[in-house]
Design a protein around this motif. Structure first.
Motif, PDB file in Angstrom:
ATOM      1  N   ASP B 141      10.176  12.889 -15.655  1.00 45.37           N
ATOM      2  CA  ASP B 141       9.696  14.196 -15.031  1.00 45.37           C
ATOM      3  C   ASP B 141       9.297  14.015 -13.429  1.00 45.37           C
ATOM      4  OD1 ASP B 141       9.715  15.024 -17.676  1.00 45.37           O
ATOM      5  OD2 ASP B 141       7.710  14.833 -18.066  1.00 45.37           O
ATOM      6  N   GLU B 142       9.243  12.736 -13.108  1.00 43.00           N
ATOM      7  CA  GLU B 142       8.844  12.342 -11.641  1.00 43.00           C
ATOM      8  C   GLU B 142       7.298  12.884 -11.557  1.00 43.00           C
ATOM      9  OE1 GLU B 142      11.466  12.780  -8.394  1.00 43.00           O
ATOM     10  OE2 GLU B 142      13.247  12.085  -9.463  1.00 43.00           O
ATOM     11  N   ASN B 143       6.468  12.537 -12.404  1.00 44.26           N
ATOM     12  CA  ASN B 143       5.366  12.954 -12.694  1.00 44.26           C
ATOM     13  C   ASN B 143       4.437  11.866 -11.850  1.00 44.26           C
ATOM     14  OD1 ASN B 143       2.509  13.403 -13.433  1.00 44.26           O
ATOM     15  ND2 ASN B 143       3.233  14.612 -15.135  1.00 44.26           N
ATOM     16  N   MET B 144       3.954  12.128 -10.470  1.00 50.81           N
ATOM     17  CA  MET B 144       3.101  11.042  -9.972  1.00 50.81           C
ATOM     18  C   MET B 144       1.667  10.779 -10.733  1.00 50.81           C
ATOM     19  SD  MET B 144       4.868  10.040  -7.758  1.00 50.81           S
ATOM     20  CE  MET B 144       6.577  10.037  -8.359  1.00 50.81           C
ATOM     21  N   SER B 145       1.210  11.785 -11.002  1.00 48.90           N
ATOM     22  CA  SER B 145      -0.199  11.294 -11.317  1.00 48.90           C
ATOM     23  C   SER B 145      -0.266  10.485 -12.669  1.00 48.90           C
ATOM     24  CB  SER B 145      -1.022  12.888 -11.498  1.00 48.90           C
ATOM     25  OG  SER B 145      -0.298  13.525 -12.370  1.00 48.90           O
ATOM     26  N   LYS B 146       0.837  11.063 -13.489  1.00 45.96           N
ATOM     27  CA  LYS B 146       0.775  10.023 -14.755  1.00 45.96           C
ATOM     28  C   LYS B 146       1.291   8.672 -14.482  1.00 45.96           C
ATOM     29  CE  LYS B 146       2.658  12.991 -18.611  1.00 45.96           C
ATOM     30  NZ  LYS B 146       3.881  13.604 -19.372  1.00 45.96           N
ATOM     31  N   ALA B 147       2.202   8.618 -13.398  1.00 45.23           N
ATOM     32  CA  ALA B 147       2.427   7.048 -12.957  1.00 45.23           C
ATOM     33  C   ALA B 147       1.129   6.302 -12.305  1.00 45.23           C
ATOM     34  CB  ALA B 147       3.643   7.033 -12.002  1.00 45.23           C
ATOM     35  N   LYS B 148       0.508   7.100 -11.583  1.00 47.48           N
ATOM     36  CA  LYS B 148      -0.929   6.284 -10.964  1.00 47.48           C
ATOM     37  C   LYS B 148      -1.712   6.028 -11.987  1.00 47.48           C
ATOM     38  CE  LYS B 148      -0.534   8.176  -6.552  1.00 47.48           C
ATOM     39  NZ  LYS B 148      -0.674   9.511  -5.690  1.00 47.48           N
ATOM     40  N   GLU B 149      -1.759   6.711 -13.370  1.00 43.39           N
ATOM     41  CA  GLU B 149      -2.807   6.388 -14.379  1.00 43.39           C
ATOM     42  C   GLU B 149      -2.310   5.116 -14.993  1.00 43.39           C
ATOM     43  OE1 GLU B 149      -3.159  10.768 -16.020  1.00 43.39           O
ATOM     44  OE2 GLU B 149      -3.031   9.530 -17.459  1.00 43.39           O
ATOM     45  N   ILE B 150      -1.120   4.777 -14.891  1.00 37.14           N
ATOM     46  CA  ILE B 150      -0.740   3.526 -15.592  1.00 37.14           C
ATOM     47  C   ILE B 150      -1.383   2.248 -15.007  1.00 37.14           C
ATOM     48  CG2 ILE B 150       1.599   1.979 -15.909  1.00 37.14           C
ATOM     49  CD1 ILE B 150       1.864   4.677 -17.414  1.00 37.14           C
TER      50      ILE B 150
END
Lengths: 219, 219
Positions: B141-150
């Motif tokens: 989904d190219e979801n940046m905020s999700k990626a940052k949570e990682i």
């Protein structure tokens, strides 16, 4: 310059960058490990600070590869070559990260006397740097037999890892008051083993490049 | 079909393959861990045998990416996308390798009763699979905020790793006769932690793709 010549020239240039990156990462590992042995925390801090240079070099290689791909639109085999350069750069960059991790553990251990001989760790680290140098030579010279040797080295490293961890576990049972240091030592051992894994990855890429399929030397 | 449309179509198809590969790898990790808990060695062996499917899928993705690069000669941003797909596939394939490693350790432990609660390991493995699923969703989904949570999750995993290893070291001091099992448990812990690392790598690629530079979430 003809397209082919230009392409080969660019590949050569990127390979030189990869060589530079590899040397920096292997040096970082060596310096970090020596600093750990000598309890030279200034040296450890230097490794941590200098990692940014390695990271930047990997980014440069990434960008340069993408640029060659776009401009020169190479055929499948050449593309595979470029992809493999990208991957090898990523592995070598991670070796730099592990050098940083070792530096951090070293600072955590601090001036506390080592509660055990670190000779096995020294052997393991030395073998790992030999592997890393050899794999990068194999990569540059496309030397298949050297690349295949890496898998055997990796088995030795795995065995060393197992021996050191078992030794540290035994040590915990006789020196429970030193569990913090023992844990830090086990982390350092783990970081070295991961560096050897990255050497194995690079050997695999080379075999993939030459034979057109992926080999899994880690199995 | 216009060139652009054809390209997007291919990217979609490769992304679906990556999703398939990810699901297989995450499942392999889950099955391997459950088999370890339940001492179901047939299940462990199945994970080892099935790894070849994951490896083959990664090779297919590699070949397919190279083919798109050659045929459609995409511009820089699209190339970066393809490179990132390649890298993510490599990370997900390694998760499958660690599932195999866990299966092997599990067989080594055999029918011996666990000498400690494996609850912490269960928590860690569960969190890691959540991370892996989340990062692949973020990727698609190219979801940046999700990626940052990682990155935050990864810090938690590192902390869990530290706690488990310290616990196992302490255990060695009171149960020196069980050092083999304790060592195998520490290896399983290490493999899970590496899977989480791969999730973090994929999150980094996504940030690199969006912002055009590499982020190092592991630092």
């Amino acid at each position: 310059m003809a397209a082919r010549e230009r392409f080969d020239h660019e590949i050569q240039a990127i390979q030189s960058e990869l060589l530079k990156l590899s040397n920096l990462s292997i040096q970082a590992l060596e310096i970090s490990f020596t600093a750990f042995i000598e309890k030279d925390f200034d040296k450890s801090k230097l490794v941590i600070e200098q990692d940014v240079v390695i990271n930047r070099l990997e980014e440069e290689i990434n960008d340069r590869v993408i640029l060659v791909m776009t401009r020169q639109q190479p055929v499948a085999k050449d593309l595979r070559r470029l992809v493999v350069l990208l991957k090898a750069a990523a592995d070598m960059e991670r070796v730099g990260d592990y050098a940083v991790n070792i530096a951090k553990e070293s600072i955590r251990i601090g001036n506390e006397r080592f509660i055990t001989s670190v000779e096995l760790l020294e052997d393991m680290c030395f073998k790992t740097t030999v592997m890393l140098r050899q794999v990068i030579e194999a990569f540059v010279d496309e030397n298949m037999s050297k690349a295949k040797e890496i898998a055997e080295y990796d088995d030795q490293i795995d065995e060393m890892y197992g021996n050191i961890i078992t030794h540290l576990m035994r040590l915990s049972s006789v020196a429970p008051e030193s569990i913090s240091q023992i844990t830090y030592l086990s982390f350092i051992c783990r970081y070295i083993e991961r560096c050897a894994d990255h050497a194995t990855n690079i050997a695999e890429y080379l075999l993939y490049l030459k034979k057109g399929q992926r080999f899994d030397l880690n199995q």
